[in-house]
Design a protein around this motif. Structure first.
Motif, mmCIF file in Angstrom:
data_model
loop_
_atom_site.group_PDB
_atom_site.id
_atom_site.type_symbol
_atom_site.label_atom_id
_atom_site.label_comp_id
_atom_site.label_asym_id
_atom_site.label_seq_id
_atom_site.Cartn_x
_atom_site.Cartn_y
_atom_site.Cartn_z
ATOM 1 N N LYS A 29 0.831 -1.212 0.000
ATOM 2 C CA LYS A 29 0.000 0.000 0.000
ATOM 3 C C LYS A 29 0.860 1.254 0.000
ATOM 4 N N LYS A 30 1.960 1.237 0.741
ATOM 5 C CA LYS A 30 2.881 2.383 0.742
ATOM 6 C C LYS A 30 3.482 2.596 -0.644
ATOM 7 N N LEU A 31 3.878 1.495 -1.298
ATOM 8 C CA LEU A 31 4.448 1.603 -2.640
ATOM 9 C C LEU A 31 3.427 2.143 -3.635
ATOM 10 N N VAL A 32 2.189 1.691 -3.528
ATOM 11 C CA VAL A 32 1.126 2.184 -4.412
ATOM 12 C C VAL A 32 1.000 3.701 -4.281
ATOM 13 N N LYS A 33 0.981 4.182 -3.055
ATOM 14 C CA LYS A 33 0.819 5.614 -2.827
ATOM 15 C C LYS A 33 2.058 6.401 -3.276
ATOM 16 N N ARG A 34 3.237 5.896 -2.895
ATOM 17 C CA ARG A 34 4.478 6.629 -3.170
ATOM 18 C C ARG A 34 4.840 6.629 -4.648
ATOM 19 N N LYS A 35 4.669 5.499 -5.313
ATOM 20 C CA LYS A 35 5.112 5.376 -6.703
ATOM 21 C C LYS A 35 3.984 5.457 -7.716
ATOM 22 N N GLN A 36 2.742 5.610 -7.227
ATOM 23 C CA GLN A 36 1.578 5.678 -8.111
ATOM 24 C C GLN A 36 1.535 4.464 -9.038
ATOM 25 N N ILE A 37 1.659 3.282 -8.444
ATOM 26 C CA ILE A 37 1.602 2.017 -9.168
ATOM 27 C C ILE A 37 0.436 1.195 -8.638
ATOM 28 N N SER A 38 0.094 0.127 -9.324
ATOM 29 C CA SER A 38 -0.936 -0.799 -8.845
ATOM 30 C C SER A 38 -0.264 -2.008 -8.213
ATOM 31 N N ALA A 39 -0.931 -2.606 -7.233
ATOM 32 C CA ALA A 39 -0.431 -3.819 -6.589
ATOM 33 C C ALA A 39 -1.533 -4.867 -6.634
ATOM 34 N N ILE A 40 -1.180 -6.064 -7.028
ATOM 35 C CA ILE A 40 -2.113 -7.183 -7.070
ATOM 36 C C ILE A 40 -1.778 -8.094 -5.891
ATOM 37 N N ILE A 41 -2.752 -8.314 -5.012
ATOM 38 C CA ILE A 41 -2.565 -9.134 -3.822
ATOM 39 C C ILE A 41 -3.080 -10.544 -4.121
#
Length: 58
Positions: A29-41
């Motif tokens: 979630k931190k990476l999504v916010k910081r890098k404006q990327i999507s994460a698939i869980i």
């Protein structure tokens, strides 16, 4: 984020591993916010459980 041996991994130009899934999800979630990327869980079986997408807010 995917299961990795006996822990959880974030795959992004390399792999970061976490003992507990909630730790990995928090970092994703931190990476999504910081890098404006999507994460698939994924779940333990490798099936997609959820997705985290960046906010469009400035």
């Amino acid at each position: 984020m995917v299961p990795h041996e006996d822990c959880w991994a974030i795959k992004e130009e390399g792999v970061s591993t976490f003992k507990h899934k909630d730790e990995a999800v928090g970092e994703a979630k931190k990476l999504v916010k910081r890098k404006q990327i999507s994460a698939i869980i994924h779940d333990r079986n490798g099936c997609i459980q959820s997705a985290q997408k960046p906010s469009n807010r400035a």
